[in-house]
Design an enzyme around this catalytic site. Sequence first.
Site, short mmCIF file in Angstrom:
data_model
loop_
_atom_site.label_atom_id
_atom_site.label_comp_id
_atom_site.label_asym_id
_atom_site.label_seq_id
_atom_site.Cartn_x
_atom_site.Cartn_y
_atom_site.Cartn_z
N LYS A 109 82.15 24.93 12.60
CA LYS A 109 82.43 24.79 14.04
C LYS A 109 81.27 25.26 14.89
O LYS A 109 81.08 24.80 16.02
CB LYS A 109 83.72 25.54 14.39
CG LYS A 109 83.75 27.02 13.98
CD LYS A 109 83.34 27.96 15.05
CE LYS A 109 83.39 29.40 14.58
NZ LYS A 109 83.06 30.37 15.63
N THR B 17 85.18 27.46 20.38
CA THR B 17 83.73 27.68 20.31
C THR B 17 82.96 26.58 21.04
O THR B 17 81.86 26.82 21.52
CB THR B 17 83.28 27.76 18.85
OG1 THR B 17 84.17 28.60 18.12
CG2 THR B 17 81.89 28.36 18.74
#
Length: 337
Positions: A195, A252
């Site tokens: 991610k 994120t």
Amino acid sequence: MENDIKVGVIGGGSWGTAIANLLGYNGYNLHLWVYEKEVKENIEKKRINHFFLPDIKLSENIIPTNDLKEAVSGKDIIVMVVPSHLVREITKSLKPFLKEETTIVIASKGIENKTHLTMSGVMKDVIEDLKDENVMVLSGPSFAKELALFLPTACTLAGVDEKKTKIVQKIFAAPFFRVYTNIDRIGVEVGGSFKNVIAIASGIVDGLKLGLNTRAALITRGLAEMKRIGLKLGGVPDTFSGLSGIGDLVLTCTGDLSRNHTVGKKIGEGEKLNEILEKMNMVAEGVKTTKSAYNLSKKLDIEMPITDCMYSVLYEDYTPNEAVKKLMTRKLKSEIE
């Protein structure tokens, strides 16, 4: 609350400090190993980590130390929270002090550049007799500052032994910190690592002011790449629909507190990577993980176009606009998503 379980947290950055503060809130007297002497003194004297988690009062149960032996010796649980590129070195150093039955909870996120191992793989590579059931991974959408402020947060704790994992789950659980368990350790690690690559790409999109359509498409296709490599490594499909997959990815890629998104945004605005990193006092894991993910995708023959473009931008001097053009005009293998 009195607890007989002895805990050591290895790494005094923002995330390590937040985890130590959580465990301190839960009533555990614990050692927090920090590298910098100034950080140790700061926590001892003022109960604040001004360097990595400023303005947040820390639990009196935290005992900061610069001595790795003190932090590890006799502990029932060790939480590893150092940057991923330091996990091998730190593991070698703490290995002599570990008890045989110590449970290691890995909160470091990344894939090692040379070996392409996840952090659990690195630790098992260094500690040959480390039992598989004694290695767990903590991951999910969680900014350190928000956890330290006791804002409601949920994460995944992954371990191959369901019974042991549930014991550790109770140690971390708090009224503001909900912990879900999972037996898919590799899937959780891939999600937590990969991610960060997509978060840098998302930051570039925002830095270039390409709009919300673009960012949504990038996150969605980034999830497809994450799942593709995760399944190839043995992960379970449902993991990537959970907290450590899409949950961590969305946070994120969109949150202002994301270091990786910040790096990408600055690149999109025209700054050079080396200049950005020189100004940061914390590590953006996605920079190194991009290299690992790119090389691993070639090794496994997996199509990962966003990862390819991120590698080109970070390591081959592609401009962000060139990367966008490369992504949007590449030949489609199929019209089916």
